[in-house]
Design an enzyme around this catalytic site. Structure first.
Site, short mmCIF file in Angstrom:
data_model
loop_
_atom_site.label_atom_id
_atom_site.label_comp_id
_atom_site.label_asym_id
_atom_site.label_seq_id
_atom_site.Cartn_x
_atom_site.Cartn_y
_atom_site.Cartn_z
N GLU A 87 0.62 2.37 -21.47
CA GLU A 87 0.65 1.37 -20.22
C GLU A 87 2.38 0.80 -20.18
O GLU A 87 2.74 0.70 -19.00
CB GLU A 87 -0.20 0.15 -20.29
CG GLU A 87 0.01 -1.14 -19.37
CD GLU A 87 -0.26 -0.46 -17.67
OE1 GLU A 87 0.37 -1.38 -17.03
OE2 GLU A 87 -0.49 0.51 -17.50
N TRP A 117 1.53 6.52 5.29
CA TRP A 117 1.93 7.18 3.97
C TRP A 117 1.82 8.88 4.22
O TRP A 117 0.78 9.21 4.57
CB TRP A 117 1.23 6.70 2.95
CG TRP A 117 1.62 6.93 1.34
CD1 TRP A 117 2.56 6.56 0.64
CD2 TRP A 117 1.44 8.26 0.69
NE1 TRP A 117 2.71 7.19 -0.60
CE2 TRP A 117 1.92 7.93 -0.66
CE3 TRP A 117 0.34 9.36 0.84
CZ2 TRP A 117 1.93 9.10 -1.67
CZ3 TRP A 117 0.40 10.26 -0.24
CH2 TRP A 117 1.16 10.09 -1.45
N GLU A 173 7.20 3.84 -13.53
CA GLU A 173 6.77 3.56 -12.09
C GLU A 173 7.78 2.62 -11.37
O GLU A 173 8.09 3.18 -10.20
CB GLU A 173 5.63 2.42 -12.49
CG GLU A 173 4.30 3.16 -12.35
CD GLU A 173 3.13 2.02 -12.31
OE1 GLU A 173 2.04 2.47 -11.81
OE2 GLU A 173 3.24 1.08 -13.05
N LYS A 211 4.44 1.35 -16.87
CA LYS A 211 5.23 0.58 -16.17
C LYS A 211 6.65 0.89 -16.03
O LYS A 211 7.50 0.76 -14.90
CB LYS A 211 5.20 -1.21 -16.79
CG LYS A 211 3.74 -1.62 -16.69
CD LYS A 211 3.76 -2.03 -15.26
CE LYS A 211 2.35 -1.99 -14.66
NZ LYS A 211 1.59 -0.92 -14.70
N ARG A 263 0.74 -1.07 0.02
CA ARG A 263 -0.05 -0.03 0.00
C ARG A 263 0.90 1.20 -0.02
O ARG A 263 0.18 2.29 -0.27
CB ARG A 263 -0.80 -0.02 1.28
CG ARG A 263 -1.98 -1.14 1.21
CD ARG A 263 -2.82 -1.19 2.65
NE ARG A 263 -3.83 -0.01 2.56
CZ ARG A 263 -4.93 -0.04 2.14
NH1 ARG A 263 -5.21 -0.87 1.44
NH2 ARG A 263 -5.71 1.02 2.35
N LYS A 319 -0.24 1.11 -3.61
CA LYS A 319 -1.21 0.16 -4.25
C LYS A 319 -2.48 0.70 -4.35
O LYS A 319 -3.14 0.59 -5.47
CB LYS A 319 -1.11 -1.22 -3.82
CG LYS A 319 -1.88 -2.26 -4.60
CD LYS A 319 -0.99 -2.50 -5.98
CE LYS A 319 -1.78 -3.57 -6.77
NZ LYS A 319 -1.34 -3.83 -8.03
N ASN A 373 -6.46 6.11 8.49
CA ASN A 373 -6.00 6.11 7.38
C ASN A 373 -7.14 7.06 6.75
O ASN A 373 -8.33 6.77 6.86
CB ASN A 373 -6.23 4.63 6.53
CG ASN A 373 -6.13 4.50 4.94
OD1 ASN A 373 -5.69 5.65 4.35
ND2 ASN A 373 -6.50 3.74 4.28
#
Length: 618
Positions: free
Chosen positions: A491, A74, A498, A495, A27, A613, A100
């Site tokens: 995409e 976070w 990222e 990737k 996460r 995530k 959260n």
């Protein structure tokens, strides 16, 4: 974003909490902490950085007990630091809180609490909650934790998931969900109970869970859970049996979760197709969608809302659904959708695509659509998630747990779901004839095996490790595609950026002359997605132009395409397939390329910097 866990039962709470937090690392977080009740005290341990720091602290300063809560943070309000890590305590240490979400009115509440004499020891909005609960606990709530929490949360603005412990009430914890800030999953064991932000944290202990909804409160003890609304009225939440097992959330012999999840794709696609495609009569059934053939025929428009990788999946879906169903499709970033005051009618479907089913922007877009009377549906992976629960219909991905932050198998299974949706709508609307249906069903039947063949080639040849060695030092990449594979290019670029932190841009190939061509030289490789489809000749023209400017070309193309093999510097081979299924195959080499480059550069593949995530706050 943040991860919350809680435990009450016979086990060592600290061990359960740390183990569960580890399973929520995907996460994204920058600090971690826990609080455990023991002999009338709430013992808090917090540390900046990864869980290893908290584990070391617990070795040096252990805690023991059978009730506790934990958190991975976070950062939103205040930088990552030990003082800003959760849990946060009331001034006297009587209460501890993890959260959260966002307290949008925390500055106003903070001023009021300062005026009341409260002292703040952090920069976070969460500390406001701890002090506010403490204030109500001592003023008018009769020192009853449940009542104090209920009064406190009524003063909060903004989405939050909150867990609270009191040192004077060692037999229970209180959990509240406000709005769409992350999930709250309550796991039921034998004489023990669990709380977590997401299912994978609980799978090693139980698969029997309940999902807390907006503006609901749970009082959890070893014997079970009592759920009420915020007015105190009792509610019944169904007990759900999760089909995933604990092994599905482990990486096994693979180097990273992302590596495993790339190789999970043949099985995930097969599971997504299972019991939905009639391979004898060439039909598709989507019972969970809850859309009758008559309602499908009456649809005027379909709008897809999504974020990140799911948005690119939606772009592919536009090509697929418009072609198969002859239905107008728009694709919107969920984060922008409601802010442009969209015009939505009752003859419209709004379809969300979300792996987690908890993405706050996507949930807000769905809420906007529901309020305006649209039929809402979700393509979602997480069983029982908020998106799956609030929509009129749902199509599950059946990808199994996806732990790596960079989505892989959820992308390909969502593409398959979109093909099935387009097929079903076309079937209902009479826009797909028998020959076209048979051709597409044949393509779907072979798809898992074809993805497996791409992965087997990668494993046997080591080609992507070699490509990473040759191209991993470049600082910029351009990705080009056209038609249904334009989103595939975007995409692929996502990737790479990222997980390797290399700048990459995905463009429709026809737009290259409108700007990006100025960047092409020997220092910027171009990745082209060029299967032999209806726009093949157009793509060849782009390849020629890149080569004319000394640019290296990496081509995702059919393995037997001799022409492109000669023109390109590198071939990333895929088998031939139905053209609407080609994005499922074409993205796999791009996943492998990004993965191997990231590994070669020493990046944290499963937990890339600054990413989470599930994005559960705006």
């Amino acid at each position: 974003m943040c991860g919350i866990v809680g435990y009450i039962g016979p086990r060592d709470a600290a061990g359960v909490i740390v183990d569960s937090l580890r399973r929520l690392e995907y996460r994204g977080y920058d600090s971690a902490g826990l609080a455990v009740w023991d002999a009338g005290s709430l013992n808090v341990r917090r540390e900046e950085g990864k869980l290893a720091g908290l584990e070391k602290l617990l070795v040096d300063s252990p805690v023991s007990g059978h009730l506790g809560i934990g958190h991975t943070r976070w950062a939103t309000h205040g930088p990552p630091s030990q003082r800003n890590a959760h849990p946060h305590s009331s001034p006297d240490g009587e209460l501890v809180v993890v959260q959260n979400g966002i307290v949008e009115n925390f500055q106003e509440l903070r001023r009021e609490l300062l005026a009341d004499g409260y002292i703040f020891n952090s920069d976070t909005d969460t500390e406001v909650i701890a002090h506010l609960v403490h204030k109500h606990y001592h003023n008018g709530s009769g020192r009853d934790l449940v009542t104090a929490v209920r009064h406190a949360v009524e003063e909060l603005t903004g989405p939050s998931a909150i867990a609270v412990l009191s040192r004077t009430e060692p037999e229970r914890m209180v959990v509240v969900r406000l709005g769409n800030a992350g999930g709250v999953v309550i796991g039921q064991g034998d004489d023990e109970m669990f709380v977590a932000s997401d299912i994978p944290a609980l799978l090693q202990y139980t698969r029997r869970v309940r999902f807390l909804e907006n503006r609901q409160m749970a009082v959890i003890s070893r014997g079970g859970v009592e759920v009420t609304d915020l007015a105190g009225l009792p509610l019944e939440l169904p007990l759900v049996e999760i089909a995933w097992d604990a092994d599905a959330a482990e990486k096994g012999q693979f180097r990273h979760f992302m590596h495993k999840e790339i190789y999970d794709q043949p099985q995930a696609i097969a599971q997504t197709l299972s019991q939905r495609v009639d391979f004898v009569n060439n039909r598709v059934e989507l019972p969970g969608l809850n859309l009758s053939p008559e309602a499908a025929r009456n649809l005027r428009k379909l709008t897809i809302v999504a974020c990140g990788t799911s948005y690119y999946s939606g772009l592919v879906g536009r090509y697929v659904i418009e072609r198969l169903a002859r239905l107008s499709v728009e694709v919107d970033y969920a984060s922008e959708y409601r802010y442009r005051h969209p015009v939505i009618g009752p003859d419209e479907m709004v379809l969300a695509i979300t792996q987690s089913g908890e993405t706050v922007d996507t949930l807000a877009a769905l809420e906007e659509a529901r309020e305006q009377g649209a039929f809402t549906a979700a393509i979602v992976n997480a069983m029982g998630s908020q998106a799956a629960r609030v929509c009129d219909g749902v199509i599950y991905m059946h990808a199994g747990p996806e732990i790596g932050v960079a989505s892989t198998k959820a992308f390909t299974t969502s593409l398959v779901d979109l093909v099935l949706l387009g097929f079903y709508l076309g079937q209902c609307r009479g826009t797909i004839d028998a020959a076209a249906a048979a051709e597409l069903v044949q393509g779907l039947a072979g798809l898992p095996g074809q993805v497996g063949a791409v992965l087997e080639d990668a494993h046997l040849t080591g080609r992507y490790t070699e490509l990473a060695q040759r191209y991993g030092h470049f600082h910029n990449f351009l990705y080009l595609g056209r038609g249904v594979n334009y989103p595939t290019a975007r995409e692929g670029a996502l990737k790479l950026k990222e997980i390797s932190y290399i700048h990459a841009e995905g463009y429709p190939a026809g737009e290259m002359k409108h700007g990006p061509i100025a960047l092409i030289d020997s220092t910027m490789p171009t990745v082209v997605v060029v299967p032999q489809d209806s726009v093949y000749e157009k793509m060849i023209s782009q390849v020629e132009q890149v080569k004319a400017r000394s640019g290296a070309v990496l081509a995702v193309a059919h393995a037997d395409d001799a022409f492109i093999s000669e023109k390109a510097d590198e071939l990333l081979p895929i088998p031939r397939s139905h053209d609407l299924l080609s994005p499922v195959l074409a993205v796999v080499p791009l996943q492998l390329l990004a993965y191997e480059i990231a590994v070669g550069r020493g990046a944290d593949v499963d937990q890339p910097r600054n990413l989470a995530k599930s994005v559960t706050v705006e």
